[in-house]
Design a protein around this motif. Sequence first.
Motif, PDB file in Angstrom:
ATOM      1  N   ILE A 180       0.830  -1.209   0.000  1.00  0.00           N
ATOM      2  CA  ILE A 180       0.000   0.000   0.000  1.00  0.00           C
ATOM      3  C   ILE A 180       0.861   1.254   0.000  1.00  0.00           C
ATOM      4  CG2 ILE A 180      -1.552   1.351   1.480  1.00  0.00           C
ATOM      5  CD1 ILE A 180      -2.930  -1.309   2.172  1.00  0.00           C
ATOM      6  N   ILE A 181       1.896   1.309   0.842  1.00  0.00           N
ATOM      7  CA  ILE A 181       2.729   2.513   0.879  1.00  0.00           C
ATOM      8  C   ILE A 181       3.610   2.609  -0.360  1.00  0.00           C
ATOM      9  CG2 ILE A 181       2.724   2.559   3.398  1.00  0.00           C
ATOM     10  CD1 ILE A 181       5.613   1.586   3.331  1.00  0.00           C
ATOM     11  N   THR A 182       3.884   1.456  -1.005  1.00  0.00           N
ATOM     12  CA  THR A 182       4.636   1.519  -2.261  1.00  0.00           C
ATOM     13  C   THR A 182       3.852   2.291  -3.313  1.00  0.00           C
ATOM     14  OG1 THR A 182       5.729  -0.587  -1.784  1.00  0.00           O
ATOM     15  CG2 THR A 182       5.709   0.141  -4.075  1.00  0.00           C
ATOM     16  N   LEU A 183       2.542   2.114  -3.328  1.00  0.00           N
ATOM     17  CA  LEU A 183       1.674   2.863  -4.245  1.00  0.00           C
ATOM     18  C   LEU A 183       1.232   4.194  -3.659  1.00  0.00           C
ATOM     19  CD1 LEU A 183      -0.610  -0.003  -5.628  1.00  0.00           C
ATOM     20  CD2 LEU A 183       1.436   0.996  -6.657  1.00  0.00           C
ATOM     21  N   ARG A 184       1.672   4.509  -2.428  1.00  0.00           N
ATOM     22  CA  ARG A 184       1.372   5.772  -1.751  1.00  0.00           C
ATOM     23  C   ARG A 184      -0.141   5.999  -1.658  1.00  0.00           C
ATOM     24  NH1 ARG A 184       4.009  10.914  -3.209  1.00  0.00           N
ATOM     25  NH2 ARG A 184       4.095  11.173  -0.943  1.00  0.00           N
ATOM     26  N   LEU A 185      -0.831   4.982  -1.239  1.00  0.00           N
ATOM     27  CA  LEU A 185      -2.273   5.086  -1.050  1.00  0.00           C
ATOM     28  C   LEU A 185      -2.564   5.656   0.338  1.00  0.00           C
ATOM     29  CD1 LEU A 185      -3.283   1.603  -2.495  1.00  0.00           C
ATOM     30  CD2 LEU A 185      -3.242   3.797  -3.691  1.00  0.00           C
ATOM     31  N   PRO A 186      -3.630   6.449   0.482  1.00  0.00           N
ATOM     32  CA  PRO A 186      -3.950   7.066   1.784  1.00  0.00           C
ATOM     33  C   PRO A 186      -4.629   6.083   2.733  1.00  0.00           C
ATOM     34  CG  PRO A 186      -5.557   7.754   0.162  1.00  0.00           C
ATOM     35  CD  PRO A 186      -4.540   6.919  -0.581  1.00  0.00           C
ATOM     36  N   VAL A 187      -3.942   5.009   3.043  1.00  0.00           N
ATOM     37  CA  VAL A 187      -4.439   3.966   3.941  1.00  0.00           C
ATOM     38  C   VAL A 187      -3.478   3.872   5.116  1.00  0.00           C
ATOM     39  CG1 VAL A 187      -4.971   1.510   4.189  1.00  0.00           C
ATOM     40  CG2 VAL A 187      -5.539   2.705   2.066  1.00  0.00           C
ATOM     41  N   THR A 188      -4.001   3.780   6.319  1.00  0.00           N
ATOM     42  CA  THR A 188      -3.183   3.737   7.524  1.00  0.00           C
ATOM     43  C   THR A 188      -3.187   2.329   8.119  1.00  0.00           C
ATOM     44  OG1 THR A 188      -4.981   4.246   9.064  1.00  0.00           O
ATOM     45  CG2 THR A 188      -3.876   6.116   7.986  1.00  0.00           C
ATOM     46  N   PRO A 189      -2.220   2.029   8.994  1.00  0.00           N
ATOM     47  CA  PRO A 189      -2.290   0.757   9.727  1.00  0.00           C
ATOM     48  C   PRO A 189      -3.579   0.616  10.518  1.00  0.00           C
ATOM     49  CG  PRO A 189      -0.105   1.722   9.943  1.00  0.00           C
ATOM     50  CD  PRO A 189      -0.969   2.747   9.265  1.00  0.00           C
ATOM     51  N   GLY A 190      -4.139   1.750  10.958  1.00  0.00           N
ATOM     52  CA  GLY A 190      -5.414   1.695  11.659  1.00  0.00           C
ATOM     53  C   GLY A 190      -6.526   1.145  10.790  1.00  0.00           C
ATOM     54  N   ASP A 191      -6.486   1.416   9.489  1.00  0.00           N
ATOM     55  CA  ASP A 191      -7.494   0.870   8.582  1.00  0.00           C
ATOM     56  C   ASP A 191      -7.404  -0.644   8.525  1.00  0.00           C
ATOM     57  OD1 ASP A 191      -8.484   3.390   7.855  1.00  0.00           O
ATOM     58  OD2 ASP A 191      -6.909   3.653   6.368  1.00  0.00           O
ATOM     59  N   ILE A 192      -6.174  -1.158   8.411  1.00  0.00           N
ATOM     60  CA  ILE A 192      -6.000  -2.607   8.327  1.00  0.00           C
ATOM     61  C   ILE A 192      -6.463  -3.270   9.623  1.00  0.00           C
ATOM     62  CG2 ILE A 192      -4.288  -4.440   8.108  1.00  0.00           C
ATOM     63  CD1 ILE A 192      -2.781  -2.711   6.161  1.00  0.00           C
ATOM     64  N   CYS A 193      -6.115  -2.663  10.763  1.00  0.00           N
ATOM     65  CA  CYS A 193      -6.580  -3.216  12.039  1.00  0.00           C
ATOM     66  C   CYS A 193      -8.108  -3.219  12.107  1.00  0.00           C
ATOM     67  CB  CYS A 193      -6.007  -2.404  13.196  1.00  0.00           C
ATOM     68  SG  CYS A 193      -4.220  -2.545  13.407  1.00  0.00           S
ATOM     69  N   LYS A 194      -8.712  -2.143  11.643  1.00  0.00           N
ATOM     70  CA  LYS A 194     -10.186  -2.055  11.658  1.00  0.00           C
ATOM     71  C   LYS A 194     -10.796  -3.086  10.725  1.00  0.00           C
ATOM     72  CE  LYS A 194     -13.964   1.240  10.803  1.00  0.00           C
ATOM     73  NZ  LYS A 194     -14.640   0.404   9.778  1.00  0.00           N
ATOM     74  N   TRP A 195     -10.202  -3.264   9.540  1.00  0.00           N
ATOM     75  CA  TRP A 195     -10.761  -4.212   8.583  1.00  0.00           C
ATOM     76  C   TRP A 195     -10.663  -5.649   9.080  1.00  0.00           C
ATOM     77  CZ3 TRP A 195      -7.790  -1.532   4.025  1.00  0.00           C
ATOM     78  CH2 TRP A 195      -8.435  -0.327   3.720  1.00  0.00           C
ATOM     79  N   THR A 196      -9.602  -5.979   9.802  1.00  0.00           N
ATOM     80  CA  THR A 196      -9.509  -7.332  10.337  1.00  0.00           C
ATOM     81  C   THR A 196     -10.574  -7.594  11.402  1.00  0.00           C
ATOM     82  OG1 THR A 196      -7.874  -6.656  12.010  1.00  0.00           O
ATOM     83  CG2 THR A 196      -7.029  -7.451   9.903  1.00  0.00           C
ATOM     84  N   ILE A 197     -11.071  -6.520  12.031  1.00  0.00           N
ATOM     85  CA  ILE A 197     -12.082  -6.666  13.081  1.00  0.00           C
ATOM     86  C   ILE A 197     -13.489  -6.522  12.520  1.00  0.00           C
ATOM     87  CG2 ILE A 197     -12.961  -5.691  15.233  1.00  0.00           C
ATOM     88  CD1 ILE A 197     -10.101  -4.739  15.814  1.00  0.00           C
ATOM     89  N   ASP A 198     -13.704  -5.491  11.701  1.00  0.00           N
ATOM     90  CA  ASP A 198     -15.064  -5.122  11.292  1.00  0.00           C
ATOM     91  C   ASP A 198     -15.490  -5.694   9.949  1.00  0.00           C
ATOM     92  OD1 ASP A 198     -15.096  -3.698  13.589  1.00  0.00           O
ATOM     93  OD2 ASP A 198     -14.878  -1.735  12.668  1.00  0.00           O
ATOM     94  N   ASP A 199     -14.566  -5.785   9.002  1.00  0.00           N
ATOM     95  CA  ASP A 199     -14.961  -6.040   7.625  1.00  0.00           C
ATOM     96  C   ASP A 199     -14.451  -7.366   7.068  1.00  0.00           C
ATOM     97  OD1 ASP A 199     -14.526  -2.620   7.362  1.00  0.00           O
ATOM     98  OD2 ASP A 199     -16.450  -3.579   6.987  1.00  0.00           O
ATOM     99  N   SER A 200     -14.060  -8.261   7.940  1.00  0.00           N
ATOM    100  CA  SER A 200     -13.713  -9.630   7.522  1.00  0.00           C
ATOM    101  C   SER A 200     -12.502  -9.699   6.617  1.00  0.00           C
ATOM    102  CB  SER A 200     -14.909 -10.305   6.821  1.00  0.00           C
ATOM    103  OG  SER A 200     -16.020 -10.370   7.679  1.00  0.00           O
TER     104      SER A 200
END
Length: 538
Positions: A180-200
């Motif tokens: 994700i950071i290689t493509l410089r996308l505006p995604v944070t580690p917090g998003d990944i943590c949230k997705w593992t909990i909320d969005d399967s």
Amino acid sequence: MMNTGRTKGPVCGVENCRSRWYDEGEDGYLYCENGHRKGGLVVGEDEDDWSAMPRARTRHKKDSDEDEKTYKYYRGHQAFDHYLKCYQLILRHQVWFLVHEKGLPEELEGVISDLWTLRILKLNAKVAPIDGYDLPSQAFSSAQSDIESGNELFGAKRRNIKLKATPGLIDSLALCYLGIITLRLPVTPGDICKWTIDDSMPYQRAIQLLPLTMRGRLPPAYHAVLDPNSLLKLERFFSAIVDLSTAFQKEYGIIWPSLNSPLLIFRYLKELALPLELYDTTTRLASYLGYNFAFPTSVNGIIGIRNLPEAQLVACLVICVKVVYPFDGQQQYPRTTSEPAATTIDWEDWYKQISLPKMEQQGSSSKYTPEALANMQEQDIFSMSEDQLDQYLDWYQDTFIDEARIRQGGDGDFQSALYDMFPIDRTRPSKASNDQSERSTNQDMEIIKAVHGNMRPRTVIRDHEGQEHIVRPGQRYKYYRKKEDLPEHAKRFYERAAKIAGLSLDMLIKAVFFAEQKVEKWRDKRRRWTGSKAIVLG
């Protein structure tokens, strides 16, 4: 066929074959020297309890089939090779989720695949060649996750062996973030943590994504790695990210790009309902402190919170908020109406507006978040309403019930019969939808309008007006070294910002304090040149 050591046994007997010498094939069965398959798989109840001899035939074929179905896992190099294949399949599910469920660019799949190719090269020593056949370079893997959390998270000793260590599931998430950071996308580690909990996003119970035949051949030790029984820990996730990124840098010379700070800052301002003027002050403060929001290029020594690019970015924003809109409510007087500090935020109203969507959700049948459900205790059951209990049971079914195991034969017959006696409604709506995303965006805009509508102007006192002891923005700045020092308004803001960034509250407090120390050094240097005593960011 794979020769792992010839073993003497009973006469083969197939087609009158008189051979007594057996080799173990790559499929786990024993073959005599004439190629005849003998008996069942070479198996045991654990990795240290196995026999190289063929299993004795029993009188009932059904018993033999059940033994073969229950105990058929690999061992040694063959088990590790099979584990990598299972691990790759889970990683592909994670990449599919990011691209197809979260709408990230399709190029992300290629980037992660390229990173994985480099990663798998360091595991060749653990994968024995099979008759000259080498593991394909496109096979996926990652790095070990048995990381101890602490204040200084990232030691050089562990990073030196990172790429050669046995993969762990948490590192597949770290590899996704590096893509994700290689493509410089505006995604944070917090998003990944949230997705593992909320969005399967596959993490907890990820082993259920594997077919039963693949699961059955995994040794028990690997089952635990692919089946985490707790939520993703923030400290361990950042440890995996830094260890993997620095290992790539050391082994292959990869220089990771900086975060896409313009988009990320704008996103923080939007989700925290902050004035747009803070964008300029945050970027200027980052330039004063020499932050480029990239992973450090040095691979030696200890990397701490202060070196994390995501922590640096949110720390700069928090400092600017504390300077321009202090949490303690002290009176400050700007020099002109054009300064960002010419207005003030009502932090009590801010918290009310930010919390309003959550309060509305708690008033509905969907009271609990997935994180709250995962942390549920036994005594909480007694205070649940009927709708809340249904929600908990639905979550438990989706998380822990393995329907593929229930439907299988043998030991699963009783479970399958019990499952049929109490069928479960499968008409529940999906977790994510475009309508929910659009509704969330509209809700954010309503919050921003409400917060900004309640901002009030400050009294402006110019320098030539002659008043003494005027407190300017940035003076009487407050430092907070631990969470007990935080005022209530500051704690609420810190927690909200930390959640977006993927940091714990303690991690954010440390990151802000380290950045404040750098501000002091910069201010002392600036004072020697200009004689200024205030932090002027606006």
